[in-house]
Design a protein around this motif. Structure first.
Motif, PDB file in Angstrom:
ATOM      1  N   PRO A 247      80.511  39.431  43.480  1.00 50.51           N
ATOM      2  CA  PRO A 247      81.272  40.624  43.085  1.00 50.51           C
ATOM      3  C   PRO A 247      80.403  41.719  42.480  1.00 50.51           C
ATOM      4  O   PRO A 247      79.299  41.449  41.991  1.00 50.51           O
ATOM      5  N   ALA A 248      80.937  42.904  42.490  1.00 47.81           N
ATOM      6  CA  ALA A 248      80.313  44.005  41.752  1.00 47.81           C
ATOM      7  C   ALA A 248      80.524  43.738  40.262  1.00 47.81           C
ATOM      8  O   ALA A 248      81.477  43.045  39.887  1.00 47.81           O
TER       9      ALA A 248
ATOM     10  N   LYS B 282      88.127  40.084  38.180  1.00 45.43           N
ATOM     11  CA  LYS B 282      89.583  40.017  38.356  1.00 45.43           C
ATOM     12  C   LYS B 282      89.932  40.093  39.859  1.00 45.43           C
ATOM     13  O   LYS B 282      90.775  39.347  40.354  1.00 45.43           O
ATOM     14  N   ASN B 283      89.252  41.007  40.559  1.00 42.54           N
ATOM     15  CA  ASN B 283      89.477  41.114  42.009  1.00 42.54           C
ATOM     16  C   ASN B 283      89.134  39.822  42.723  1.00 42.54           C
ATOM     17  O   ASN B 283      89.780  39.450  43.706  1.00 42.54           O
ATOM     18  N   VAL B 284      88.064  39.162  42.245  1.00 45.01           N
ATOM     19  CA  VAL B 284      87.653  37.896  42.869  1.00 45.01           C
ATOM     20  C   VAL B 284      88.797  36.894  42.779  1.00 45.01           C
ATOM     21  O   VAL B 284      89.171  36.261  43.771  1.00 45.01           O
ATOM     22  N   VAL B 285      89.363  36.759  41.565  1.00 41.85           N
ATOM     23  CA  VAL B 285      90.429  35.774  41.366  1.00 41.85           C
ATOM     24  C   VAL B 285      91.617  36.098  42.274  1.00 41.85           C
ATOM     25  O   VAL B 285      92.176  35.207  42.934  1.00 41.85           O
ATOM     26  N   GLU B 286      91.978  37.383  42.359  1.00 44.10           N
ATOM     27  CA  GLU B 286      93.134  37.764  43.197  1.00 44.10           C
ATOM     28  C   GLU B 286      92.870  37.455  44.675  1.00 44.10           C
ATOM     29  O   GLU B 286      93.693  36.869  45.364  1.00 44.10           O
ATOM     30  N   PHE B 287      91.674  37.866  45.134  1.00 38.44           N
ATOM     31  CA  PHE B 287      91.311  37.641  46.540  1.00 38.44           C
ATOM     32  C   PHE B 287      91.302  36.146  46.841  1.00 38.44           C
ATOM     33  O   PHE B 287      91.894  35.678  47.832  1.00 38.44           O
ATOM     34  N   MET B 288      90.635  35.386  45.964  1.00 40.92           N
ATOM     35  CA  MET B 288      90.446  33.956  46.228  1.00 40.92           C
ATOM     36  C   MET B 288      91.766  33.190  46.110  1.00 40.92           C
ATOM     37  O   MET B 288      91.974  32.217  46.846  1.00 40.92           O
TER      38      MET B 288
ATOM     39  N   ALA C 256      84.966  40.797  47.862  1.00 40.94           N
ATOM     40  CA  ALA C 256      86.048  41.005  46.895  1.00 40.94           C
ATOM     41  C   ALA C 256      85.858  42.324  46.154  1.00 40.94           C
ATOM     42  O   ALA C 256      86.292  42.465  45.017  1.00 40.94           O
ATOM     43  N   GLY C 257      85.166  43.265  46.809  1.00 35.33           N
ATOM     44  CA  GLY C 257      85.064  44.597  46.221  1.00 35.33           C
ATOM     45  C   GLY C 257      83.658  45.129  46.076  1.00 35.33           C
ATOM     46  O   GLY C 257      83.458  46.302  45.748  1.00 35.33           O
ATOM     47  N   ALA C 258      82.627  44.298  46.329  1.00 37.74           N
ATOM     48  CA  ALA C 258      81.250  44.767  46.134  1.00 37.74           C
ATOM     49  C   ALA C 258      80.774  45.648  47.292  1.00 37.74           C
ATOM     50  O   ALA C 258      79.796  46.391  47.159  1.00 37.74           O
ATOM     51  N   GLY C 259      81.442  45.552  48.444  1.00 39.37           N
ATOM     52  CA  GLY C 259      81.055  46.419  49.568  1.00 39.37           C
ATOM     53  C   GLY C 259      79.749  46.008  50.214  1.00 39.37           C
ATOM     54  O   GLY C 259      79.019  46.860  50.719  1.00 39.37           O
ATOM     55  N   ARG C 260      79.425  44.714  50.165  1.00 39.29           N
ATOM     56  CA  ARG C 260      78.234  44.248  50.885  1.00 39.29           C
ATOM     57  C   ARG C 260      78.746  43.397  52.047  1.00 39.29           C
ATOM     58  O   ARG C 260      79.644  43.851  52.750  1.00 39.29           O
ATOM     59  N   CYS C 261      78.217  42.192  52.259  1.00 41.83           N
ATOM     60  CA  CYS C 261      78.752  41.338  53.325  1.00 41.83           C
ATOM     61  C   CYS C 261      80.126  40.809  52.921  1.00 41.83           C
ATOM     62  O   CYS C 261      80.534  40.892  51.770  1.00 41.83           O
ATOM     63  N   GLY C 262      80.810  40.192  53.862  1.00 41.80           N
ATOM     64  CA  GLY C 262      82.039  39.475  53.519  1.00 41.80           C
ATOM     65  C   GLY C 262      83.241  39.917  54.308  1.00 41.80           C
ATOM     66  O   GLY C 262      83.416  41.110  54.595  1.00 41.80           O
ATOM     67  N   VAL C 263      84.090  38.933  54.643  1.00 39.72           N
ATOM     68  CA  VAL C 263      85.355  39.287  55.294  1.00 39.72           C
ATOM     69  C   VAL C 263      86.173  40.120  54.313  1.00 39.72           C
ATOM     70  O   VAL C 263      86.057  39.968  53.101  1.00 39.72           O
ATOM     71  N   GLN C 264      87.010  40.983  54.856  1.00 39.20           N
ATOM     72  CA  GLN C 264      87.692  41.981  54.031  1.00 39.20           C
ATOM     73  C   GLN C 264      89.052  41.526  53.512  1.00 39.20           C
ATOM     74  O   GLN C 264      89.652  42.213  52.689  1.00 39.20           O
ATOM     75  N   SER C 265      89.533  40.388  54.001  1.00 41.75           N
ATOM     76  CA  SER C 265      90.877  39.963  53.578  1.00 41.75           C
ATOM     77  C   SER C 265      90.969  38.436  53.565  1.00 41.75           C
ATOM     78  O   SER C 265      90.144  37.743  54.188  1.00 41.75           O
ATOM     79  N   ALA C 266      92.012  37.940  52.875  1.00 36.75           N
ATOM     80  CA  ALA C 266      92.269  36.498  52.850  1.00 36.75           C
ATOM     81  C   ALA C 266      92.515  35.999  54.277  1.00 36.75           C
ATOM     82  O   ALA C 266      92.053  34.918  54.660  1.00 36.75           O
ATOM     83  N   GLU C 267      93.223  36.824  55.070  1.00 38.29           N
ATOM     84  CA  GLU C 267      93.511  36.433  56.466  1.00 38.29           C
ATOM     85  C   GLU C 267      92.181  36.246  57.228  1.00 38.29           C
ATOM     86  O   GLU C 267      92.018  35.308  58.010  1.00 38.29           O
TER      87      GLU C 267
ATOM     88  N   GLU D 275      86.493  36.290  34.395  1.00 41.66           N
ATOM     89  CA  GLU D 275      87.711  35.503  34.467  1.00 41.66           C
ATOM     90  C   GLU D 275      87.591  34.595  35.700  1.00 41.66           C
ATOM     91  O   GLU D 275      87.240  35.068  36.783  1.00 41.66           O
ATOM     92  N   THR D 276      87.854  33.293  35.533  1.00 47.59           N
ATOM     93  CA  THR D 276      87.769  32.397  36.689  1.00 47.59           C
ATOM     94  C   THR D 276      89.126  31.722  36.975  1.00 47.59           C
ATOM     95  O   THR D 276      89.366  31.272  38.099  1.00 47.59           O
ATOM     96  N   SER D 277      89.974  31.656  35.963  1.00 49.87           N
ATOM     97  CA  SER D 277      91.386  31.267  36.105  1.00 49.87           C
ATOM     98  C   SER D 277      91.654  29.974  36.856  1.00 49.87           C
ATOM     99  O   SER D 277      92.678  29.841  37.513  1.00 49.87           O
ATOM    100  N   GLY D 278      90.720  29.056  36.810  1.00 53.39           N
ATOM    101  CA  GLY D 278      90.925  27.796  37.527  1.00 53.39           C
ATOM    102  C   GLY D 278      90.830  27.962  39.034  1.00 53.39           C
ATOM    103  O   GLY D 278      91.044  27.009  39.780  1.00 53.39           O
ATOM    104  N   ILE D 279      90.529  29.152  39.501  1.00 53.04           N
ATOM    105  CA  ILE D 279      90.422  29.415  40.948  1.00 53.04           C
ATOM    106  C   ILE D 279      88.948  29.275  41.359  1.00 53.04           C
ATOM    107  O   ILE D 279      88.610  28.573  42.309  1.00 53.04           O
ATOM    108  N   VAL D 280      88.079  29.971  40.622  1.00 50.33           N
ATOM    109  CA  VAL D 280      86.638  29.867  40.900  1.00 50.33           C
ATOM    110  C   VAL D 280      86.173  28.505  40.390  1.00 50.33           C
ATOM    111  O   VAL D 280      86.487  28.111  39.260  1.00 50.33           O
TER     112      VAL D 280
END
Ligand SMILES: Cc1ncc(COP(=O)(O)O)c(C=O)c1O
Length: 353
Positions: free
Chosen positions: A173-174, A179-185, A138-149, A214-219
């Motif tokens: 996250p970095a 905020k990016n985490v919530v949007e991605f997730m 979700a923006g840290a640039g380490r492991c991880g798929v790059q998109s929701a798809e 921010e976790t917004s009920g998503i995390v």
């Protein structure tokens, strides 16, 4: 057991138990109030003792980065473990399968199909499925798929793989990236729903943003490591105060070779050269006018108002990055509330496989 800090040979790692326990309590209270499951990362303390304290305080389980760390924690009776790493290769898969038989709940993360195929081959004949979370970048640039798809694509493969169960989405996250985490997730969760795949958990983490993320009920789950001891990087980010730093390196002044320079017996084999982008190698407690400017293997250089020091003085250093410093010590001195010190093992010290 000793009550005298002067009896402790240096360099030494000193942990104030009360401060560590208070850090555990405070963050558990925060997660309880925010409705978040807490799954602390043990890479900071690397001890069974503190894993147990975290669970006793209310953590749902622990996070490990390596199978060897998880093996030690399982031997110590910890029964719910997430390993946030792509597990690859016969030897590691064999150990992972054995580990799964010794704990109640084991999960790993994966961000690519070959890793998932390897996990499935190892677990297809297992008594219970291995939980696999899809790691997302979700923006840290380490492991991880790059998109929701990408996350949905891997979730589908996990769901269809013998021996595995899809246990959710994970990201690290970095700093400042919540905020990016919530949007991605949110996107990934919606797309999983559309694909008819239930997402049991969404796991994020990080001490730098621990109070503000921010976790917004998503995390649904937060993984955090450094918070138990804190360090000068977290002081610099305003995530904690100096009095919240539970672990310090005790060192002795062994040379005052020139005006404004003192040498201590803690070099790069103790402090590590990991500065986390900060200037210097840690804060010299009680000496804001002295900077820790250089490391060689066995020597540390202090510069500034060193005229206040004499040979044999003890100084306490709050390292920049405590996690890597803990890993340099086989043992640490635990100071209890009565001020007594007892020697304890860093159980998972050096366990990197
Ligand atoms: C995957 C993962 N989760 C959680 C953490 C904990 O981070 P912190 O020490 O910032 O709390 C880390 C730290 O490296 C990590 O890599």
């Amino acid at each position: 057991m000793t009550t005298l800090i002067d009896d402790i040979e240096t360099p030494a790692l000193i942990v104030n138990e009360q401060v560590a326990l208070s850090n555990i309590r405070k963050y558990q209270d925060h997660c309880n109030a925010a409705g978040l499951a807490l799954r602390p990362h043990i890479k900071t303390h690397k001890t069974v003792r503190f894993s147990r304290e975290q669970i006793a305080a209310g953590a749902v389980g622990i996070t490990c980065q390596k199978i060897s760390e998880a093996e030690i924690m399982a031997q110590g009776g910890i029964s719910d473990i997430l390993i946030t790493f792509n597990i690859w290769g016969e030897a590691k898969l064999f150990r992972l399968r054995a580990l799964a038989e010794n704990v109640e709940k084991l999960q790993v993360t994966a961000d690519n199909e070959p890793v998932i195929r390897g996990l499935s081959a190892a677990f297809s004949s297992a008594a219970k499925p291995l939980g696999v979370m899809v790691e997302c970048d979700a923006g840290a640039g380490r492991c991880g798929v790059q998109s929701a798809e990408g996350a949905v694509e891997l979730a589908k493969i996990i769901v269809e793989s013998p021996g595995l169960s899809f246990s959710g989405l994970m990201t690290y996250p970095a700093p400042g990236g919540a905020k990016n985490v919530v949007e991605f997730m949110r996107r990934a969760k919606d797309q999983l729903e559309q694909a008819g795949i239930a997402c049991p958990a969404i796991s994020s983490g990080g001490s730098p943003d621990m109070w503000s993320a921010e976790t917004s009920g998503i995390v649904t789950e937060y993984r955090i490591g450094t918070y138990i001891f804190n360090d000068s990087s977290l002081v610099a980010r305003g995530a904690c105060g100096l009095s919240d730093c539970a672990a310090k390196v005790l060192a002795t002044v062994v040379s005052l070779p020139a005006n404004g320079r003192a040498i201590i017996d803690a070099g790069s084999k103790v402090m590590t050269s990991d500065t986390l982008g900060l200037e210097g190698f840690g804060l010299v407690v009680g000496h804001p006018d002295i900077k820790f400017t250089q490391l060689s293997e066995e020597h540390g250089t202090l510069e500034g108002a060193t005229d206040k020091l004499k040979i044999g003085d003890r100084v306490s250093i709050i390292p920049n990055h405590i996690c890597v410093v803990v890993n340099m010590f086989d043992t640490f001195w635990l100071q209890n509330s009565a001020g007594e010190f007892s020697l304890a093992n860093v159980d998972a010290r050096g366990l990197i496989t």
